[in-house]
Design an enzyme around this catalytic site. Structure first.
Site, short mmCIF file in Angstrom:
data_model
loop_
_atom_site.label_atom_id
_atom_site.label_comp_id
_atom_site.label_asym_id
_atom_site.label_seq_id
_atom_site.Cartn_x
_atom_site.Cartn_y
_atom_site.Cartn_z
N ARG A 273 -14.52 23.90 10.79
CA ARG A 273 -13.17 23.35 10.87
C ARG A 273 -12.66 23.61 12.28
NH1 ARG A 273 -8.19 25.78 10.60
NH2 ARG A 273 -6.45 24.59 9.73
N ASP A 275 -10.17 24.11 14.59
CA ASP A 275 -8.75 24.44 14.50
C ASP A 275 -8.02 24.08 15.79
OD1 ASP A 275 -6.56 25.97 12.98
OD2 ASP A 275 -6.55 26.89 14.98
N GLU A 317 -9.19 19.69 12.40
CA GLU A 317 -7.89 20.15 11.94
C GLU A 317 -6.85 19.52 12.86
OE1 GLU A 317 -4.26 22.60 11.71
OE2 GLU A 317 -5.60 22.58 13.44
#
Length: 625
Positions: A273, A275, A317
């Protein structure tokens, strides 16, 4: 250099002929895509590309046999994360099971629920004290001591893989903790590492940037620059003074993160993910979000995994406006080359908007305006996550259905804080910005849906929210505890590290004393199983939002090769109907239809109108043969 380099060859020379042939074939295939991505950001893209090819070759040579086998199987089934049986679960490791070993012990629970993808929130070593819930990373190559070790992480990925579960971890790309080794060396006067960050000697340039920069945490971290005595300058800090933005304009930074990605992939991490990905490129006069270089550099970073560890996928994200979202999956020259997954933040916001108003018209308008995504990618759909809910209601979408966007955002904040008359929600206001009126909301799905307030329809709303995210297509992700109706943690502020962050109210610890035969758990489990048995929900088939003929019913259409699938979602506490004539116009005969949610025929009235009970969802296709 128009052809792929050869500097990696000594690294792979000791491998078997088959392995060498595989790497050579991948390099031939992906070299142009790698250079293309780097060319948007760096003056010598082929030089940078050759550096990361060497890193990829080393990771490829060190990769375990079982992970090479996974790469092969994933290359034969690249749609593994798009399939209807792909369902995710997200949690903090310590809140879910205490340690990484504890998570491994709970794998059977996840399999019983039907989970095939587990996202553990940040567990790489953060700075001590305040660390933004773990997003201020001090060491990308170590795990939090209270959770275990990197070897425990490797063991966990192996255990999960044996149970058919892919592990996703957070990789914070925009910033590091002020205590990270790079920052410490910059403070010590090393010019090489000082250039890993964005530092200005006075306020002239920072002030010019801040004229157009939004504040992420206006309550406790205003501004985007922080003075550091050791640096003798203002360092860029988008999120907090102790989270230093890294300088992606420096190719050394790109190479560092490429090496980190490869190291995590070789630990068995199958999804990363990314971020704060939207923030990594800075440009004067803009919000410094969603810049073109973000997509180009993500393409290049993704291509590095194609060389060494193609079983590893990327999840962006990017909690950005609806018009910007699709770019994180790839548009134009980057079509399908950026990330494999992206959060469908707009769907989450509209789920809560529909439940508060009992009206689907705004949601239908907003959701149909989102552009199609590449068929090789998928949305992450979710009703809740670890974060707060920001009311991302577009003013243009609202105006199109006669709604004032600002007033609607204010209504939603009041409603879900429980202060609007008649509200059944019990949320908490997070980060109120008096200048803009922005108020975000914290709270568990169950508390926001009315269970904490004792509302009689609360469980039905919880199930409807799950049916919506499971029936959209893409990869649905359940937040820990939503499957058993966990309420807000009343002791969220007892930990002094969390005292000023009420998002911890919706991050309670998993109460393993709750029996798995609990009614809500079993009903969510049946929904997950229903999804797995519905081939029409493969993510390669897009969802079309239809004009609602009833303002209380969201209608969706998926045109799958097996035939149409109509999703109908009653967001009110009264009976509603889907007209039989409308279904026939869509190519679906009501009297010959099957509802995958209930597992049987839909309830029909009169000339084939489908009756929906309060908060009922149906997934209608032709009757299964």
């Amino acid at each position: 250099m128009t052809t792929s380099p050869r500097s990696h060859e000594p690294i792979v020379s000791g491998l078997s002929p088959d392995r060498r042939a595989v790497f050579a074939a991948r390099l031939e295939r992906w070299w142009p895509t790698l250079v293309e991505g780097l060319a948007s950001a760096y003056e010598e893209p082929e030089v940078v590309a050759e550096r990361v090819v060497v890193l990829a070759a080393r990771a490829f040579a060190e990769r375990s046999d079982d992970l090479h086998d996974l790469d092969l199987r994933r290359s034969l089934a690249p749609d593994w994360f798009q399939r209807p049986e792909a369902v995710g679960y997200a949690a903090y490791a310590d809140r879910f099971a205490g340690t990484l070993r504890g998570v491994a012990e709970r794998a059977p629970y996840l399999r019983r629920l039907g989970i095939s993808y587990l996202h553990l929130l940040p567990l790489l070593k953060p700075r001590p004290g305040d660390n933004d819930g773990g997003y201020a990373v001090m060491d990308y190559r170590a795990v939090r001591e209270d959770l275990g070790t990197m070897d425990d992480l490797t063991d966990l990925t192996r255990t999960l893989r044996e149970d058919g579960i892919s592990l996703c971890l957070d990789l914070v790309l925009n910033h590091v903790a002020a205590e990270h080794e790079w920052a410490e060396k910059a403070r010590a006067g090393d010019p090489h590492y000082r250039d890993y960050f964005i530092v200005h000697p006075d306020r002239e340039v920072p002030d010019a940037f801040e004229a157009t920069l939004p504040e992420v945490f206006p309550d406790f971290a205003p501004g985007s620059f922080t003075w550091d005595d050791d640096l003798d300058g203002w360092v860029w800090t988008t999120f907090n003074s102790w989270q230093w933005d890294v300088n992606w304009a420096n190719p050394d930074v790109f190479c560092e993160y490429a090496d980190i990605v490869l190291a995590l992939a070789n630990r068995g991490v199958e999804a990363l993910r990314l971020d704060a990905i939207a923030f990594i490129w800075k440009r004067m006069g803009t919000s410094c979000q969603n810049q073109p270089e973000v997509h180009a550099l993500t393409q290049a970073l993704h291509t590095v995994t194609k060389l060494a560890c193609p079983a590893t996928i990327f999840k962006a994200e990017a909690i950005v406006g609806p018009r910007d979202l699709v770019g994180y999956l790839g548009v134009g020259a980057h079509h399908g080359k950026v990330s494999d997954l992206a959060y469908h933040n707009g769907l989450m916001v509209q789920v809560w908007s529909m439940l508060a108003t009992g009206d689907v018209r705004l949601a239908s308008e907003a959701l149909r305006r989102i552009d199609p995504i590449p068929t090789s990618t998928a949305w992450i759909t979710y009703a809740r996550c670890h974060d707060d809910i920001g009311w991302a209601i577009d003013d243009g979408d609202a105006a199109a259905v006669g709604v004032d966007g600002f007033r609607h955002r204010s209504f939603l904040a009041d409603f879900y804080a429980g202060s609007f008359p008649g509200s059944w929600a019990r949320g908490l206001v997070f980060q109120h910005n008096p200048e803009t009126g922005d108020r975000r909301i914290s709270g568990t799905l169950a508390s926001l849906a009315g269970l904490e307030a004792g509302d009689p329809w609360a469980v039905d709303r919880i199930l409807l929210a799950h049916a919506l995210i499971l029936g959209w297509g893409g990869l649905p992700v359940l937040w820990m505890g939503d499957e058993i109706g966990l309420l807000n943690d009343i002791g969220w502020a007892d930990d002094p590290q969390h005292g000023d962050d009420n998002r911890w109210a919706h991050r309670p610890r998993m109460p393993w004393s709750v029996e798995e035969d609990q009614d809500l758990f079993q009903r969510v489990r049946r929904l997950v199983a229903a999804r797995a048995g519905t081939p029409h929900l493969h993510a390669a088939t897009g969802t079309t939002v239809l004009d609602p003929h009833d303002s209380g019913v969201l209608l969706t259409l998926r045109l799958h090769p097996l035939g149409p699938m109509v999703g109908a979602y009653n967001v009110t506490d009264t009976d509603r109907w889907v007209w039989g004539s409308h279904l026939r116009d869509l190519g679906l005969e009501p009297h010959g239809s099957h509802d995958h949610v209930s597992g049987g025929a839909p309830h029909l009235d009169g000339p084939g109108d489908v009756r929906l009970r309060p908060y009922q969802a149906v997934w209608l296709t032709a009757t299964l043969s």
